[in-house]
Design a protein around this motif. Sequence first.
Motif, PDB file in Angstrom:
ATOM      1  N   UNK A  99      -2.939 -29.780   4.603  1.00  0.00           N
ATOM      2  CA  UNK A  99      -2.901 -29.014   3.209  1.00  0.00           C
ATOM      3  C   UNK A  99      -4.193 -28.423   2.997  1.00  0.00           C
ATOM      4  N   UNK A 100      -3.895 -27.442   2.103  1.00  0.00           N
ATOM      5  CA  UNK A 100      -5.009 -26.661   1.380  1.00  0.00           C
ATOM      6  C   UNK A 100      -4.540 -26.228   0.117  1.00  0.00           C
ATOM      7  N   UNK A 101      -5.271 -26.481  -1.032  1.00  0.00           N
ATOM      8  CA  UNK A 101      -5.055 -26.154  -2.273  1.00  0.00           C
ATOM      9  C   UNK A 101      -4.942 -24.663  -2.526  1.00  0.00           C
ATOM     10  N   UNK A 102      -5.714 -23.891  -1.669  1.00  0.00           N
ATOM     11  CA  UNK A 102      -5.407 -22.426  -1.826  1.00  0.00           C
ATOM     12  C   UNK A 102      -4.481 -21.536  -0.767  1.00  0.00           C
ATOM     13  N   UNK A 103      -3.589 -22.311   0.009  1.00  0.00           N
ATOM     14  CA  UNK A 103      -2.860 -21.634   0.930  1.00  0.00           C
ATOM     15  C   UNK A 103      -2.408 -20.313   0.330  1.00  0.00           C
ATOM     16  N   UNK A 104      -1.849 -20.481  -1.049  1.00  0.00           N
ATOM     17  CA  UNK A 104      -1.397 -19.079  -1.607  1.00  0.00           C
ATOM     18  C   UNK A 104      -2.037 -19.091  -2.873  1.00  0.00           C
ATOM     19  N   UNK A 105      -2.071 -17.514  -3.363  1.00  0.00           N
ATOM     20  CA  UNK A 105      -3.142 -17.468  -4.366  1.00  0.00           C
ATOM     21  C   UNK A 105      -2.046 -16.499  -5.457  1.00  0.00           C
ATOM     22  N   UNK A 106      -0.871 -16.301  -5.186  1.00  0.00           N
ATOM     23  CA  UNK A 106      -0.023 -15.720  -6.143  1.00  0.00           C
ATOM     24  C   UNK A 106       1.429 -16.070  -5.938  1.00  0.00           C
ATOM     25  N   UNK A 107       2.138 -15.973  -6.696  1.00  0.00           N
ATOM     26  CA  UNK A 107       3.793 -16.042  -6.524  1.00  0.00           C
ATOM     27  C   UNK A 107       4.316 -14.579  -6.306  1.00  0.00           C
ATOM     28  N   UNK A 108       4.897 -14.404  -5.238  1.00  0.00           N
ATOM     29  CA  UNK A 108       5.734 -13.138  -4.710  1.00  0.00           C
ATOM     30  C   UNK A 108       7.020 -13.411  -4.341  1.00  0.00           C
ATOM     31  N   UNK A 109       8.156 -13.100  -5.097  1.00  0.00           N
ATOM     32  CA  UNK A 109       9.611 -13.337  -4.736  1.00  0.00           C
ATOM     33  C   UNK A 109      10.245 -11.867  -4.515  1.00  0.00           C
ATOM     34  N   UNK A 110      10.571 -11.634  -3.221  1.00  0.00           N
ATOM     35  CA  UNK A 110      11.071 -10.189  -2.965  1.00  0.00           C
ATOM     36  C   UNK A 110      12.570 -10.071  -2.522  1.00  0.00           C
ATOM     37  N   UNK A 111      13.280  -9.124  -2.862  1.00  0.00           N
ATOM     38  CA  UNK A 111      14.648  -9.031  -2.326  1.00  0.00           C
ATOM     39  C   UNK A 111      14.322  -7.982  -1.183  1.00  0.00           C
ATOM     40  N   UNK A 112      14.721  -8.261   0.096  1.00  0.00           N
ATOM     41  CA  UNK A 112      14.777  -7.391   1.296  1.00  0.00           C
ATOM     42  C   UNK A 112      16.094  -7.433   1.764  1.00  0.00           C
ATOM     43  N   UNK A 113      16.073  -6.380   2.952  1.00  0.00           N
ATOM     44  CA  UNK A 113      17.437  -6.348   3.616  1.00  0.00           C
ATOM     45  C   UNK A 113      17.652  -7.504   4.598  1.00  0.00           C
ATOM     46  N   UNK A 114      16.405  -8.010   4.984  1.00  0.00           N
ATOM     47  CA  UNK A 114      16.505  -9.210   5.881  1.00  0.00           C
ATOM     48  C   UNK A 114      15.702 -10.327   5.644  1.00  0.00           C
ATOM     49  N   UNK A 115      15.743 -11.811   5.811  1.00  0.00           N
ATOM     50  CA  UNK A 115      14.907 -12.698   5.386  1.00  0.00           C
ATOM     51  C   UNK A 115      13.908 -12.754   6.680  1.00  0.00           C
ATOM     52  N   UNK A 116      14.239 -12.131   7.753  1.00  0.00           N
ATOM     53  CA  UNK A 116      13.379 -12.136   9.037  1.00  0.00           C
ATOM     54  C   UNK A 116      13.723 -10.889   9.502  1.00  0.00           C
ATOM     55  N   UNK A 117      12.679  -9.982   9.966  1.00  0.00           N
ATOM     56  CA  UNK A 117      12.945  -8.639  10.403  1.00  0.00           C
ATOM     57  C   UNK A 117      13.413  -8.940  11.911  1.00  0.00           C
ATOM     58  N   UNK A 118      14.491  -9.283  12.171  1.00  0.00           N
ATOM     59  CA  UNK A 118      15.175  -9.245  13.474  1.00  0.00           C
ATOM     60  C   UNK A 118      15.741  -8.099  14.262  1.00  0.00           C
ATOM     61  N   UNK A 119      15.899  -6.975  13.378  1.00  0.00           N
ATOM     62  CA  UNK A 119      16.375  -5.794  13.952  1.00  0.00           C
ATOM     63  C   UNK A 119      17.888  -5.646  14.218  1.00  0.00           C
ATOM     64  N   UNK A 120      18.558  -6.908  13.990  1.00  0.00           N
ATOM     65  CA  UNK A 120      19.881  -6.943  14.875  1.00  0.00           C
ATOM     66  C   UNK A 120      21.021  -6.641  13.787  1.00  0.00           C
ATOM     67  N   UNK A 121      22.203  -6.133  14.140  1.00  0.00           N
ATOM     68  CA  UNK A 121      23.280  -5.815  13.357  1.00  0.00           C
ATOM     69  C   UNK A 121      24.109  -7.053  13.225  1.00  0.00           C
TER      70      UNK A 121
END
Length: 343
Positions: A99-121
């Motif tokens: 664990x690390x209290x500063x693993x993240x320092x801001x909240x980002x929630x984004x809408x994307x085409x894919x949740x993982x960039x797999x390049x697949x159809x």
Amino acid sequence: MQLYNKLSAQERAHLIDEAGKDRLTISFYQYYKIENPQILRDHLFIEWNKLSVLGRTYISNEGINAQISVPSENLEALKSQLDSISFLKDCRLNIAIEQGNKSFLKLTVKVRDKIVADGLNDETFDVTNIGIHLDAEGFNKLLEDPNTVCVDMRNHYESEIGHFKTAVTPDVDTFRDSLDIIEVQLKDHKEDKNLLMYCTGGIRCEKASAYYKHKGFKNVFQLEGGIIEYTRQVKNKGLENKFIGKNFVFDHRMSERISNDIVANCHQCGEPCDTHVNCANEACHLLFIQCEKCAKKMNTCCSTACQDIIKLPLEVQKELRKGIPNSNKIFKKGRSEVLTYKK
């Protein structure tokens, strides 16, 4: 109504210190057909902001991929909030090993085409026809089978600092690159070999297993929960740990120590080392492996040119950075020509 992070990393770090509360780093994912990702995105941001959640989350029509941290006292509230969303009810949460209290320092929630960039159809194959999930015990057993080919579905800079014994570690920059390479390498063994895959938390294997079954592989297996859950089960059940080195993670911690083995080398002097750093020159920000001796000698820079730049006044540095594209895309994380001992 606040729907975006408004604090700088420095301001958030100060607030974390001021709060004095332990935080948990968590990751989870779920493939699910989401009709309106933007509505879910806004809902999660509002609810998570109330719970002091930080981190990076991607939402698309195919599901959600989240890497977050939350005050430990708010964990049950977070679970309840997720359970209130039908497709996330009882979703497995991968809690970090270190664990690390500063693993993240801001909240980002984004809408994307894919949740993982797999390049697949995804329209060309059944993404729900996935491989067989294995727990740590089952994974260890199949790993020992001489008829098994174990493949690391992560990128080169991840597997470089840690991987399973006997695993094939494709020398690739992206997840998409590995899919075709693995298929070509194993094209003669689609029916007579066990294809055993693993990744950090399981999400890449989820899509890859369906893809390989579509490509004709008959015996496809994947590590449930990835390296994170494997390590937890190994510790809790007293199993043999077959993972050597560190597990690369995509937050400020950069890695979790799984075994004491050091399987990588400093990219500047070649000495055994598995510590990733980002070049101190913000215009470069190259991700590479650097030992303590070189970090001191090079001021945590990847080159003497970057050393010269960080000595300049901050305003001058900012001017030099203007118009420079993302250096991670240029240098491909650890492959820069300035690194003498790169993989």
